[in-house]
Structures are given as structure tokens and as C-alpha cells.
Design a protein around this motif. Structure first.
Motif, PDB file in Angstrom:
ATOM      1  N   ARG A 391       0.999  -1.344   0.068  1.00 36.80           N
ATOM      2  CA  ARG A 391      -0.011  -0.097   0.122  1.00 36.80           C
ATOM      3  C   ARG A 391       0.849   1.136  -0.132  1.00 36.80           C
ATOM      4  O   ARG A 391       0.507   2.246  -0.589  1.00 36.80           O
ATOM      5  N   ALA A 392       1.919   1.272   0.754  1.00 36.51           N
ATOM      6  CA  ALA A 392       2.920   2.410   0.871  1.00 36.51           C
ATOM      7  C   ALA A 392       3.627   2.689  -0.747  1.00 36.51           C
ATOM      8  O   ALA A 392       3.573   3.743  -1.183  1.00 36.51           O
ATOM      9  N   PHE A 393       3.725   1.476  -1.421  1.00 36.51           N
ATOM     10  CA  PHE A 393       4.096   1.580  -2.695  1.00 36.51           C
ATOM     11  C   PHE A 393       2.970   2.402  -3.578  1.00 36.51           C
ATOM     12  O   PHE A 393       3.310   3.035  -4.587  1.00 36.51           O
ATOM     13  N   GLY A 394       1.989   1.878  -3.441  1.00 36.40           N
ATOM     14  CA  GLY A 394       0.812   2.437  -4.111  1.00 36.40           C
ATOM     15  C   GLY A 394       0.670   3.733  -3.993  1.00 36.40           C
ATOM     16  O   GLY A 394       0.301   4.450  -4.945  1.00 36.40           O
ATOM     17  N   TYR A 395       0.947   4.231  -2.835  1.00 33.69           N
ATOM     18  CA  TYR A 395       0.882   5.759  -2.594  1.00 33.69           C
ATOM     19  C   TYR A 395       1.929   6.595  -3.415  1.00 33.69           C
ATOM     20  O   TYR A 395       1.765   7.580  -4.012  1.00 33.69           O
ATOM     21  N   LEU A 396       3.298   5.710  -3.374  1.00 33.19           N
ATOM     22  CA  LEU A 396       4.419   6.290  -4.042  1.00 33.19           C
ATOM     23  C   LEU A 396       4.088   6.387  -5.697  1.00 33.19           C
ATOM     24  O   LEU A 396       4.240   7.284  -6.416  1.00 33.19           O
ATOM     25  N   LEU A 397       3.546   5.276  -6.094  1.00 35.98           N
ATOM     26  CA  LEU A 397       3.070   5.293  -7.447  1.00 35.98           C
ATOM     27  C   LEU A 397       2.089   6.293  -7.777  1.00 35.98           C
ATOM     28  O   LEU A 397       2.044   6.822  -9.048  1.00 35.98           O
ATOM     29  N   GLU A 398       1.192   6.506  -6.966  1.00 38.51           N
ATOM     30  CA  GLU A 398       0.064   7.607  -7.151  1.00 38.51           C
ATOM     31  C   GLU A 398       0.759   9.045  -7.263  1.00 38.51           C
ATOM     32  O   GLU A 398       0.554   9.718  -8.191  1.00 38.51           O
ATOM     33  N   GLU A 399       1.737   9.330  -6.198  1.00 39.18           N
ATOM     34  CA  GLU A 399       2.563  10.519  -6.397  1.00 39.18           C
ATOM     35  C   GLU A 399       3.257  10.616  -7.795  1.00 39.18           C
ATOM     36  O   GLU A 399       3.334  12.036  -8.214  1.00 39.18           O
ATOM     37  N   LEU A 400       3.911   9.645  -8.167  1.00 37.79           N
ATOM     38  CA  LEU A 400       4.592   9.732  -9.434  1.00 37.79           C
ATOM     39  C   LEU A 400       3.937   9.869 -10.466  1.00 37.79           C
ATOM     40  O   LEU A 400       4.096  10.645 -11.545  1.00 37.79           O
ATOM     41  N   LEU A 401       2.699   9.251 -10.633  1.00 32.30           N
ATOM     42  CA  LEU A 401       1.863   9.456 -11.787  1.00 32.30           C
ATOM     43  C   LEU A 401       1.364  10.949 -11.882  1.00 32.30           C
ATOM     44  O   LEU A 401       1.090  11.456 -13.039  1.00 32.30           O
ATOM     45  N   GLU A 402       1.190  11.420 -10.639  1.00 33.11           N
ATOM     46  CA  GLU A 402       0.567  12.920 -10.671  1.00 33.11           C
ATOM     47  C   GLU A 402       1.724  13.869 -11.182  1.00 33.11           C
ATOM     48  O   GLU A 402       1.347  14.987 -11.629  1.00 33.11           O
TER      49      GLU A 402
END
Length: 448
Positions: A391-402
Motif C-alpha cells: 500500500r505504501a508503494f501504491g501511494y508512491l506510484l500515485e504521487e509519481l503518476l501525478e
């Protein structure tokens, strides 16, 4: 603007002269034994009050008169219980009472809007079940206490994202952890149930012993809660520029530095990890230390740590933009290193952009193992813990996509972005059992 006033006399003079009127932030490291009544003159403006580093043991019943107060720090004082008057402060959301002598938390001490609670380094043997009835709670830091269990009601904290329970007295991993749907950052090192794995890693991991006498320390590169990093020269066969981290040996908010050292050694070698060259075994003062590869000076932190406002989310530079290749390089590199770390029985515990160093062309290095934990051998627990970190990686991926900069219309790019967006959603699934593990994450990125 933060106002730090070093003496009580100066504070009173500033207050009488009206120079503090309208202040939003105030810091008073003044050897206080009593709460200065003059603070109440700021009742209409004060939002952040820092009374850390004093000798306080109580707060006044009038505290709720500070009606705009949102953040209160009283670390390094003499409190033996969390003041009950805090529960009457209707806007108070962040409380920090680190390194006091607190043995007890009364239910009425918990304000209704509580979002961030720091009680590291106290003497708590239990947490109140009423914590489960604080729906805004996102961050709970209770490392370095005497806890043996967590209240089952904590499972009601559906917004709890960061939890620090390291260096307590847990004989088993609390099952309630796996009932927290948004938990993403967890540390539990230094407890009895995982101490054997930590000691084994320190003793048995094949890491070279580097004599202290062969190291010439140069300038300080940085300092964190767990230690100080220096640039140095290692007089091996030929002189080699290296980085040396000397651990402080003190409890941090994340855990014990000795646990961090064990995890760094066990993590292994990976292109997206800072390489551990050896450990120092003969420091003249008995200080633990690691010798690591020196990272090129062009590397920078991908983001800054969370702010008071963001609570659990990193703060990025407003102008940070990533090309498609940079974003994909970061994502694949960090997913790969996370896969290896978990395969080696470790949970990083702090998988954040602010712990990632970014170089040229998206080259990324994951650092700071201060919250790292050794996973139990039971497969069920190991997978459940991994899905917390996913889930922490999911947040990181979300931030990078943004922060991706470019057109998403080209066929291959559009397909990959769609694929990564679906992966983000899978990693952030509210049901932890439905998230992939890192082996699946890596495979999905490779086929994107």
C-alpha cells in the motif's frame, strides 16, 4: 512565522509590549515549571504551541481557552500522564509528548479531532480502547514504551496509516494490525518476538569487518535521528571514498538504531540500494557503524517528509515533473528493491519518496532503514505484512503518476500509463487481502 523565545523574562517582556499579538506559532524552551498565563493573550490566534524541553508536569484547566490551538508539543518534560484537559480542546489534532514519564492515558485526554499522536519514549503499559473512537487518527507513534498488546478497538481506526510500536514488550505480532485497511507504514523492531532475527542478522550476515583505523573521516554529509553520516576515505588496497554512518544508539521515533543496522546488512546488494561495504567492529568508544558506497553528489531526495498539514503524505517541490522514462525507471527500481528486501525477510517500514534519492534519468536509491523490521517466519504473517508495504508503494506510484509530464496519447505510452494506474489501484485496495505482493507488482510493471 515560528517564534522561539529562550527565556521566560524575555517572553513576558515581548507579551507586555504587544509584540506577540496575532502570533500563530510559539516555542518556549525556557526551563518552565509552570504554564505561563501570558500565553492566553494569544487565544484568538495561536495554532501551534511548542513547550518541549522544559520541566512541566501539568497543564492548566484553562487550556481550552486557546480555541484555535491545533498542535501541541510537550516533549522532554516531566508529565506522568497525558493531561486530561487536552480532550476539551476542540480543534487540537496533533499531540506530541515524547520522552516524558507517562504511564497512563485517561480516555478523556483524547481530543475529538485527534489525527497525530506521538508518545515515543514513555512508560505506557496499555493504550486506551477509546483510541478506536477517534476516526481521524492517521498517525500513532508509541515506540519505546512497555506495551504488550494493542486494544482490539484500534481496528475501528479506518484512517490509521502510520503506526510505530518498536522497542516495546510484544511477545507476538498483534493481530489487530491486519484489520487496519489503510495501514501503510509500520515499524515493530526491538520487540521480544523479533529480537532473535535481529541478533542473528547482526551476527551471521556475511559483511566485511572494516577496522576503524583504516577510515579517515572528512566532512559530515547529514544527520538523522539514528546516526550521523560522514564522507570518509577507506585505506584499503587503494584509498576509496566512502560514506560512514555512525549510529547514536538511542531510541528514535521509528525504533532502535541497532535494528536499522541489522536490516541494512541483511537487505543485500541491489542496484537500487546503497551498497554496504562493511561494518565497524572496533570503534574506540564502542559505537556501531556501517561503511557504505559514497553516493554521487548529484543525487537528491525525491521529496520532503510529511508536513503538519499533510500528516502522512510527502511534500514534493511544486515544479517537480517527471518524464515517462524517469517515472518508469523509479517505479521499476523501487518495486524491484522492495521485492528483494521482502524476500530477505525484511519490511522497510518507511517506503516513502523522502527516503528515495533520485539521480539522472530516473536512477533511484532507496535508503533510511530506520523503521525496518524482520518479518516473522509464518507465511501468513509475512504476506500480510508485505501487503501493508505494498500500500505504501501504491501511494508512491500515485504521487509519481501525478507528476508525470507529457502527452498520454501515444499508443504504447497510453497503454503503459493505463496499466500503471490499474496497478496503483490494486496496491491501494482497501481490502489488504486483495492487494498483490511485490513479486506480482514487479511482473506487472515489466509487462506494462
Amino acid at each position: 512565522m515560528n517564534v522561539s523565545i529562550p527565556t521566560l523574562e524575555q517572553f513576558r517582556e515581548e507579551s507586555r509590549a504587544g509584540r506577540l499579538a496575532g502570533r500563530v506559532r510559539l516555542q518556549l524552551p525556557c526551563n518552565l515549571t509552570d504554564f505561563p498565563a501570558e500565553i492566553f493573550s494569544l487565544a484568538d490566534s495561536l495554532e501551534i504551541l511548542d513547550l518541549s524541553g522544559n520541566a512541566l508536569s501539568r497543564l492548566p484547566d484553562r487550556l481550552p481557552e486557546l480555541r484555535k490551538l491545533k498542535i501541541l508539543f510537550c516533549s522532554d518534560n516531566h508529565f506522568t500522564e497525558l493531561p486530561r484537559v487536552l480532550g476539551q480542546c476542540k480543534n487540537l489534532s496533533m499531540i506530541g509528548f515524547r520522552n516524558n514519564r507517562i504511564t497512563h492515558i485517561a480516555p478523556e485526554a483524547l481530543p475529538p479531532l485527534l489525527r497525530w499522536l506521538i508518545l515515543t519514549g514513555n512508560q505506557l503499559s496499555a493504550l486506551p480502547s477509546e483510541l478506536g473512537h477517534r476516526p481521524y487518527l492517521q498517525k500513532l507513534m508509541v515506540a519505546g514504551n512497555r506495551l504488550q498488546a494493542l486494544p482490539q478497538e484500534l481496528s475501528l481506526c479506518k484512517n490509521l496509516e502510520l503506526l510505530r510500536i518498536a522497542a516495546n514488550r510484544f511477545d507476538v505480532l498483534p493481530e489487530v494490525l491486519f484489520k487496519l485497511p489503510r495501514l501503510s507504514w509500520l515499524s515493530y523492531s526491538g520487540n521480544p518476538f523479533c529480537s532473535h532475527n535481529e541478533q542473528t542478522a547482526l551476527a551471521d550476515t556475511p559483511v566485511k569487518q572494516i577496522p576503524w583505523s583504516s577510515l579517515s573521516l572528512q566532512q559530515k554529509l547529514g544527520e538523522g535521528a539514528s546516526g550521523v553520516i560522514y564522507q570518509a576515505v577507506w585505506q584499503s588496497v587503494t584509498p576509496i571514498p566512502v560514506a560512514v554512518k555512525l549510529f547514536k544508539g538511542e531510541l528514535t521515533s521509528d525504533g532502535l538504531p541497532i535494528s536499522e543496522m541489522a536490516a541494512c546488512m541483511r537487505a543485500g546488494i541491489h542496484p537500487n540500494l546503497i551498497k554496504v561495504l562493511g561494518k565497524i567492529g572496533d570503534h574506540p568508544e564502542g559505537v556501531n557503524g556501517l561503511v557504505m558506497s559514497l553516493v554521487d553528489a548529484s543525487y537528491r531526495n525525491l521529496a520532503g517528509p510529511p508536513s503538519f498539514a499533510s500528516c502522512t503524505r510527502d511534500v514534493y517541490d511544486d515544479d517537480l515533473r517527471l518524464s515517462f522514462s524517469e517515472m518508469l525507471s523509479i517505479v521499476s527500481g523501487i518495486a524491484g528493491v522492495a521485492q528483494q528486501v521482502h524476500a530477505n525477510g525484511i519490511m522497510h517500514g518507511d517506503l516513502y519518496a523522502h527516503n528515495i534519492l533520485l539521480g539522472q534519468n530516473g536512477d533511484a536509491l532507496l535508503g533510511d532503514f530506520g523503521a525496518a523490521c524482520f518479518k516473522p517466519t509464518a507465511a501468513a504473517h509475512s504476506h500480510a505484512l508485505e501487503k501493508i508495504e505494498v500500500r505504501a508503494f501504491g501511494y508512491l506510484l500515485e504521487e509519481l503518476l501525478e507528476r508525470y509530464e507529457g502527452e498520454a496519447t501515444a499508443g504504447a505510452t497510453f497503454a503503459t500509463l493505463t496499466h500503471l494506474t490499474a496497478l496503483r489501484d490494486a496496491c491501494l485496495h482497501i481490502d489488504p487481502t486483495q492487494r498483490p505482493v511485490f513479486t506480482e507488482v514487479v511482473a506487472r510493471i515489466r509487462t506494462a
